[in-house]
Design a protein around this motif. Structure first.
Motif, short mmCIF file in Angstrom:
data_model
loop_
_atom_site.label_atom_id
_atom_site.label_comp_id
_atom_site.label_asym_id
_atom_site.label_seq_id
_atom_site.Cartn_x
_atom_site.Cartn_y
_atom_site.Cartn_z
N TYR A 190 34.90 -7.89 40.26
CA TYR A 190 35.94 -7.23 39.49
C TYR A 190 35.47 -7.01 38.04
O TYR A 190 34.63 -7.75 37.52
CB TYR A 190 37.22 -8.06 39.47
N SER A 191 36.00 -5.97 37.43
CA SER A 191 35.89 -5.81 35.98
C SER A 191 37.29 -5.94 35.41
O SER A 191 38.27 -5.54 36.05
CB SER A 191 35.29 -4.45 35.63
N GLU A 192 37.38 -6.51 34.21
CA GLU A 192 38.71 -6.75 33.64
C GLU A 192 38.74 -6.38 32.18
O GLU A 192 37.81 -6.69 31.42
CB GLU A 192 39.10 -8.22 33.81
N GLU A 193 39.80 -5.69 31.78
CA GLU A 193 40.03 -5.35 30.39
C GLU A 193 41.53 -5.32 30.15
O GLU A 193 42.28 -4.69 30.91
CB GLU A 193 39.42 -3.99 30.05
N ASN A 194 42.00 -6.05 29.13
CA ASN A 194 43.44 -6.13 28.82
C ASN A 194 44.26 -6.57 30.02
O ASN A 194 45.32 -6.02 30.32
CB ASN A 194 43.95 -4.78 28.30
N ASN A 195 43.70 -7.57 30.74
CA ASN A 195 44.38 -8.16 31.91
C ASN A 195 44.54 -7.19 33.07
O ASN A 195 45.35 -7.43 33.98
CB ASN A 195 45.74 -8.74 31.52
N VAL A 196 43.79 -6.10 33.04
CA VAL A 196 43.82 -5.15 34.14
C VAL A 196 42.49 -5.23 34.88
O VAL A 196 41.42 -5.05 34.29
CB VAL A 196 44.06 -3.71 33.64
N ARG A 197 42.57 -5.50 36.19
CA ARG A 197 41.36 -5.67 36.99
C ARG A 197 41.07 -4.44 37.85
O ARG A 197 41.99 -3.80 38.37
CB ARG A 197 41.48 -6.88 37.91
N SER A 198 39.80 -4.15 37.97
CA SER A 198 39.35 -3.08 38.86
C SER A 198 38.29 -3.66 39.80
O SER A 198 37.51 -4.53 39.41
CB SER A 198 38.76 -1.92 38.06
N ARG A 199 38.24 -3.14 41.00
CA ARG A 199 37.28 -3.63 41.99
C ARG A 199 35.91 -3.01 41.77
O ARG A 199 35.78 -1.85 41.38
CB ARG A 199 37.75 -3.29 43.41
N LEU A 200 34.88 -3.81 42.03
CA LEU A 200 33.50 -3.35 42.03
C LEU A 200 32.82 -3.82 43.30
O LEU A 200 33.18 -4.87 43.86
CB LEU A 200 32.74 -3.92 40.82
N LEU A 201 31.84 -3.06 43.75
CA LEU A 201 31.04 -3.52 44.88
C LEU A 201 30.19 -4.70 44.42
O LEU A 201 29.54 -4.64 43.37
CB LEU A 201 30.14 -2.39 45.38
N SER A 202 30.21 -5.77 45.16
CA SER A 202 29.48 -6.97 44.76
C SER A 202 27.97 -6.72 44.72
O SER A 202 27.41 -6.15 45.66
CB SER A 202 29.77 -8.12 45.73
N PRO A 203 27.30 -7.14 43.66
CA PRO A 203 25.83 -7.00 43.59
C PRO A 203 25.13 -7.89 44.61
O PRO A 203 23.95 -7.68 44.89
CB PRO A 203 25.52 -7.43 42.16
N MET A 204 25.83 -8.87 45.15
CA MET A 204 25.22 -9.77 46.12
C MET A 204 24.84 -9.06 47.41
O MET A 204 23.92 -9.49 48.12
CB MET A 204 26.16 -10.94 46.42
N LEU A 205 25.52 -7.96 47.72
CA LEU A 205 25.19 -7.21 48.94
C LEU A 205 23.75 -6.73 48.91
O LEU A 205 22.97 -6.99 49.84
CB LEU A 205 26.14 -6.02 49.10
N SER A 206 23.38 -6.02 47.85
CA SER A 206 22.02 -5.47 47.78
C SER A 206 20.99 -6.56 47.52
O SER A 206 19.86 -6.50 48.01
CB SER A 206 21.94 -4.39 46.70
N LEU A 207 21.36 -7.59 46.73
CA LEU A 207 20.43 -8.68 46.47
C LEU A 207 20.05 -9.40 47.76
O LEU A 207 18.87 -9.71 48.01
CB LEU A 207 21.04 -9.67 45.48
N LYS A 208 21.03 -9.67 48.59
CA LYS A 208 20.75 -10.36 49.86
C LYS A 208 19.96 -9.46 50.80
O LYS A 208 19.10 -9.94 51.56
CB LYS A 208 22.05 -10.82 50.51
#
Length: 305
Positions: A190-208
């Motif tokens: 997630y990314s968060e700004e002013n208590n508002v969260r947005s979803r992000l694709l986890s970097p762990m997918l490509s790392l693994k």
């Protein structure tokens, strides 16, 4: 300066001889740095003497022209092959030298004596590539977003640094600096700004995925080396409870210390390191064509500054 041994799916002369070029690069870099420093010191001395003698400005210009000449090392580099006014300080000279080396690294990462790939010119201005090349030691071997040919399928990899003692698989995440990153599971961050969260694709997918490819290649070649996955953000904080196994999160607060540790690492190239580089390069996808007109290259001429 890290060595660019593989750039996406471009041909690389490191593929032809991974045991020769890493050592040659270090030697040629050191030789040309000494030559440049000598030229810079001579220029400063001449300018000082002329200032003391209060000679006309046109004489100073002639002396500069004398010291600014250098051999043309790239047929496609005309104006770029002429040294302009050298920097005034030693630190600026170092950065000048690193910038001068970038075209040579890109050449080595996109051509061999007989083959070539059509290099995207945007790499000359790729700030992320410059970061990894210019801020890490000479003995770090960089695969920049390589494409692996594995089981008849092309698979994109993350940024890979092969150090003398291990492999770092790096996923770079940089978003608006006003936001912070929040680590989630293997699928969602997630990314968060002013208590508002947005979803992000986890970097762990490509790392693994990249880790799995590397471990498979090493297993086939009976090779072993520690592997660390790194989520890196130079612009954002990373909030997390625990780091996954063999994984490190480097946010903007930890970046300078992490980078300093890498830059201060001192070790020669290791045979096992070069064996691992050879194995990964053998499984790398490559798109190239035969050079229309080629002659026996003298690799050392590539470094005449």
């Amino acid at each position: 300066m890290a060595q660019l041994i593989k750039l996406e799916n471009y041909i690389s002369r490191y593929q032809k001889d991974p045991f020769h070029y890493p050592g040659q690069f270090i030697r040629l870099k050191q030789e040309n740095w000494r030559k440049l420093v000598q030229t810079w010191e001579q220029q400063l001395q001449i300018e000082t003497e002329i200032d003391e003698q209060d000679e006309p400005a046109e004489n100073l210009s002639k002396w500069k022209q004398f010291f600014h000449r250098r051999e043309q090392v790239e047929s496609e580099m005309d104006e770029e092959s002429i040294i302009e006014d050298l920097p005034a300080t030693k630190d600026d000279l170092k950065q000048y030298f690193l910038n001068m080396l970038l075209p040579f690294q890109l050449k080595w990462a996109s051509t061999t004596i007989q083959e070539m790939s059509f290099l995207d010119r945007s790499y000359y201005d790729d700030l992320t590539l410059k970061y990894f090349l210019q801020r890490f030691p000479d003995t770090f071997l960089l695969l920049y977003r390589p494409v692996f040919q594995f089981k008849n399928a092309a698979m994109d990899g993350d940024i890979i640094l092969i150090t003398p003692i291990g492999i770092n698989i790096i996923r770079l995440i940089e978003i608006d600096s006003t936001k912070r990153l929040i680590a989630g599971d293997d699928r969602t961050w997630y990314s968060e700004e002013n208590n508002v969260r947005s979803r992000l694709l986890s970097p762990m997918l490509s790392l693994k995925r990249t880790e799995k490819i590397i471990r498979s290649i090493l297993s086939v070649n009976d090779l072993e080396i520690p592997i660390e996955k790194v989520v890196l953000s130079r612009t954002n904080s990373i909030d997390f409870n625990t780091e996954p196994y063999l994984t490190t999160f480097i946010g903007k607060e930890q970046h300078e210390q992490w980078l300093s540790e890498k830059r201060n690492f001192i070790s020669p190239l290791k045979h096992n390191q070069l064996k691992i580089a050879e194995a990964l390069l053998q499984f790398s996808d490559t798109i190239s064509v035969r050079r229309p007109e080629w002659k026996q290259d003298d690799s050392e001429k590539d470094f005449n500054l």
